[in-house]
Structures are given as structure tokens and as C-alpha cells.
Write an enzyme that holds these catalytic residues in place. Structure first.
Site, PDB file in Angstrom:
ATOM      1  N   LYS A   1      16.755  35.131  10.080  1.00 61.69           N
ATOM      2  CA  LYS A   1      18.111  35.043  10.652  1.00 61.69           C
ATOM      3  C   LYS A   1      18.067  33.984  11.752  1.00 61.69           C
ATOM      4  O   LYS A   1      17.392  34.165  12.766  1.00 61.69           O
ATOM      5  CB  LYS A   1      18.551  36.394  11.217  1.00 61.69           C
ATOM      6  CG  LYS A   1      20.017  36.444  11.608  1.00 61.69           C
ATOM      7  CD  LYS A   1      20.413  37.829  12.082  1.00 61.69           C
ATOM      8  CE  LYS A   1      21.916  37.914  12.278  1.00 61.69           C
ATOM      9  NZ  LYS A   1      22.465  36.892  13.175  1.00 61.69           N
TER      10      LYS A   1
ATOM     11  N   GLU B   1      15.723  35.272  16.147  1.00 60.19           N
ATOM     12  CA  GLU B   1      16.633  36.416  16.241  1.00 60.19           C
ATOM     13  C   GLU B   1      16.252  37.605  15.368  1.00 60.19           C
ATOM     14  O   GLU B   1      16.306  38.748  15.801  1.00 60.19           O
ATOM     15  CB  GLU B   1      18.054  35.978  15.897  1.00 60.19           C
ATOM     16  CG  GLU B   1      19.085  37.082  16.102  1.00 60.19           C
ATOM     17  CD  GLU B   1      20.492  36.618  15.827  1.00 60.19           C
ATOM     18  OE1 GLU B   1      21.415  37.367  16.164  1.00 60.19           O
ATOM     19  OE2 GLU B   1      20.672  35.531  15.263  1.00 60.19           O
TER      20      GLU B   1
ATOM     21  N   ASP C   1      20.331  32.509  13.861  1.00 61.27           N
ATOM     22  CA  ASP C   1      21.122  32.466  15.091  1.00 61.27           C
ATOM     23  C   ASP C   1      21.966  31.197  15.161  1.00 61.27           C
ATOM     24  O   ASP C   1      22.038  30.517  16.184  1.00 61.27           O
ATOM     25  CB  ASP C   1      20.212  32.556  16.317  1.00 61.27           C
ATOM     26  CG  ASP C   1      20.995  32.885  17.595  1.00 61.27           C
ATOM     27  OD1 ASP C   1      22.142  33.354  17.479  1.00 61.27           O
ATOM     28  OD2 ASP C   1      20.472  32.654  18.695  1.00 61.27           O
TER      29      ASP C   1
END
Length: 319
Positions: free
Chosen positions: A20, A164, A22
Site C-alpha cells: 500500500k 504504510e 500511500d
């Protein structure tokens, strides 16, 4: 299609897992030598990212493609949301070109929604991923990030690197445009989330400057849930630019439910709850308010309905 927040990474061979990043979601439409970029709110943002339209990006030249992706600004290999937020709303070509030289973006492509004028959203992710990898989208400005089988191990690795978290996706799932789905789940290492801005307060010493904004979360039943206020990160030009936007959304009455204590509502300038903000925080109080929140930026790629949560049911299991 949006991911549902989850406390743990799903396990098993029915899932694949991605970093992920961000960043902010983009749809990239390629037709021959023409590239057009759109936010999730269907606003065209092509002018903001000139490096993606150039030959060095390697995106153009396909007869017809619609790609789902996340755009990020990487500093020392880690995403910088603040640097990206500065770029996302640029509408002037000269300014965009200058910022592209200072903080170039990387487009992380993770799905194919249309190819050769044929929609692919009904195909299972397994087939869409094969199609994506066959495109070999890898360049200075564009990447097709790898996927991983062990989500828990990936989550630990992202935590070590200060990234993240992880998005987990069910391999058999079709693509559901505009929906938050249990087939995609996000697990994060640090507390950062999106909230709707419902009001603001001026600085105590200077009524012409923004001091803090009030945050809320929409609920499935409609009312907004008050989550506290944030002032950290709003100094200088960031606060002034936000104050101008908030003044244009002014309303005479509070959009929050009645019953909040006077110390919450006293002196607040209320606004239509339309702007979505990203905020980092240390935790949540027993009353549901954010502890030590810090402003990260506005989310041009999210709308208020996108924030309505679908919780992962406890009884859901994966074979």
C-alpha cells in the site's frame, strides 16, 4: 473499487498481496499517443503530471487501455504524501513542469479495466493480473509493482521500511467500480485515515489565519460522527490555501448532530462537508476522537461517500 479496512492480513492461496503505497488513485486512459489521467472523482488531472505523458514513461502507443493505478512521489524510496498533495491540484502547465523536475511522480499500475475496447472488469483478478503483467509497464515513471503470496510477511517488511501497509486482493474477484469491497482489504502499520472537514476555527491571535479544522466520519445511516479537530500541520501557506477553500463552502448551521458540548462548537465557522482530508494520529480516545492528529493533506481522489465503512465480519473465513 476500494479496499475495506482490516485488522489482520487474510491468509491462504485465494489471496495475493501488494504494498500500500500511500498515494492517490488515478485512472489512466491510453488511446494511441494520447494519455488522459482522471481522479476517482472523475476530474481530469493530466496537466498536473506531464512526466507521465512523455515518451520516457512508456505509457502511450497502445490502441486502447484503461488502467487503475496509484500515483506517488518517492523520496529515498518512501512515499511522501505531502509532496504529492502539492502536485495533485496543479492546473497550470508551467507550474506542473517545474514541480515534475523537483518531485517527479511514479505511477504504480495494479489493474486493467479495459483493453482493445473490451471491458475486463468482469474477469477474475487472476486473469486481469496476467493481462497487466503482459503489458510490461516498467519505466522511469511507471511501475507494475510485484504481488506476494505471504501477506503477513509483507506487512512486517513494510513496517520495517516505514511504508504504510498492505492491500490484499481475492484472486477470483471481479472489479466492482465505485464499491468498497470485502474482496480487497487493507491492513496498515501506522494510523492514518481520511475524514470529512465540517468546520474550522481561526487562530486565537489572528482572526485572518486558520487555526484548526473540525473532522468527522460519515456513517451508513447518514449522520456525521465528530472525530475531533486538527491544527498541527496547517501553518503557513497550507493553512491559508485551505482557509480560502473553506470560506467558499460556508454554511450558517452545523452539519454535525446536535448535542455536542459548547467547547466543541464555540466560535466554529461551519462548512458544507465536502472536502476529504488525510490525517495521521496516535490513537482514538474512548469517546471516538483522534489523539494528537496531524494534517497530511486533502484527498482529491476521494469523496465523502467513499469514507462510509464496511467492516470485515468476524464470521468471514477464507478457504
Amino acid at each position: 473499487m476500494l479496499a475495506t479496512p482490516a485488522e489482520t492480513v487474510p491468509a491462504g492461496d485465494a489471496w495475493i498481496h501488494e504494498v500500500k503505497w500511500d498515494g492517490m488513485r488515478l485512472l489512466a486512459q491510453v488511446q494511441g499517443e494520447q494519455l488522459r489521467l482522471f481522479s476517482r472523482t472523475e476530474r481530469e488531472v493530466t496537466v498536473a503530471f506531464p512526466e507521465l505523458a512523455g515518451s520516457a514513461a512508456g505509457l502511450t502507443g497502445y490502441d486502447d487501455l484503461l488502467l487503475d493505478a496509484e500515483v506517488v512521489v518517492l523520496h529515498d524510496g518512501r512515499p511522501s504524501f505531502a509532496a504529492l498533495a502539492e502536485r495533485f491540484n496543479v492546473a497550470d502547465a508551467a507550474t506542473a513542469a517545474r514541480l515534475a523536475g523537483q518531485s517527479p511522480v511514479t505511477l504504480m499500475v495494479f489493474d486493467v479495466l479495459r483493453a482493445m475496447n473490451t471491458p475486463t472488469i468482469g474477469l477474475p483478478l487472476r486473469q486481469r493480473r496476467q493481462l497487466l503483467e503482459g503489458l510490461e509497464l516498467q519505466s522511469r515513471y511507471v511501475q507494475t509493482p510485484p504481488v506476494f503470496e505471504d501477506g503477513a510477511q509483507l506487512l512486517a517488511a513494510t513496517a520495517d521500511q516505514g511504508i504504510e501497509g498492505v492491500v490484499s486482493k481475492r484472486l477470483a474477484s471481479p472489479y466492482q467500480p465505485g464499491r468498497r469491497s470485502l474482496d480487497w482489504r487493507k491492513t496498515v502499520n501506522r494510523k492514518a485515515d481520511s475524514f470529512v472537514v465540517c468546520g474550522w476555527l481561526p487562530e486565537r491571535e489572528n482572526d485572518d489565519r486558520l487555526g484548526a479544522v473540525l473532522l468527522a466520519t460519515p456513517t451508513p445511516d447518514g449522520p456525521l460522527l465528530y472525530r475531533g479537530r486538527v491544527g498541527s500541520g496547517l501553518a503557513g501557506s497550507t493553512g491559508q490555501a485551505l482557509r480560502t477553500r473553506l470560506q467558499a463552502l460556508a454554511v450558517p448551521a452545523s452539519p454535525l448532530p446536535q448535542g455536542l458540548p459548547p467547547e466543541v462548537t464555540r466560535g466554529v465557522r461551519w462548512v458544507r462537508p465536502e472536502l476529504v482530508a488525510d490525517v495521521e494520529y496516535l490513537g482514538v480516545t474512548d469517546g471516538g476522537q483522534l489523539r494528537q492528529p496531524s494534517w497530511r493533506g486533502l484527498r482529491a481522489d476521494l469523496t465523502v461517500p467513499d469514507l462510509v465503512r464496511t467492516e470485515v465480519p468476524d464470521e468471514v473465513t477464507d478457504e
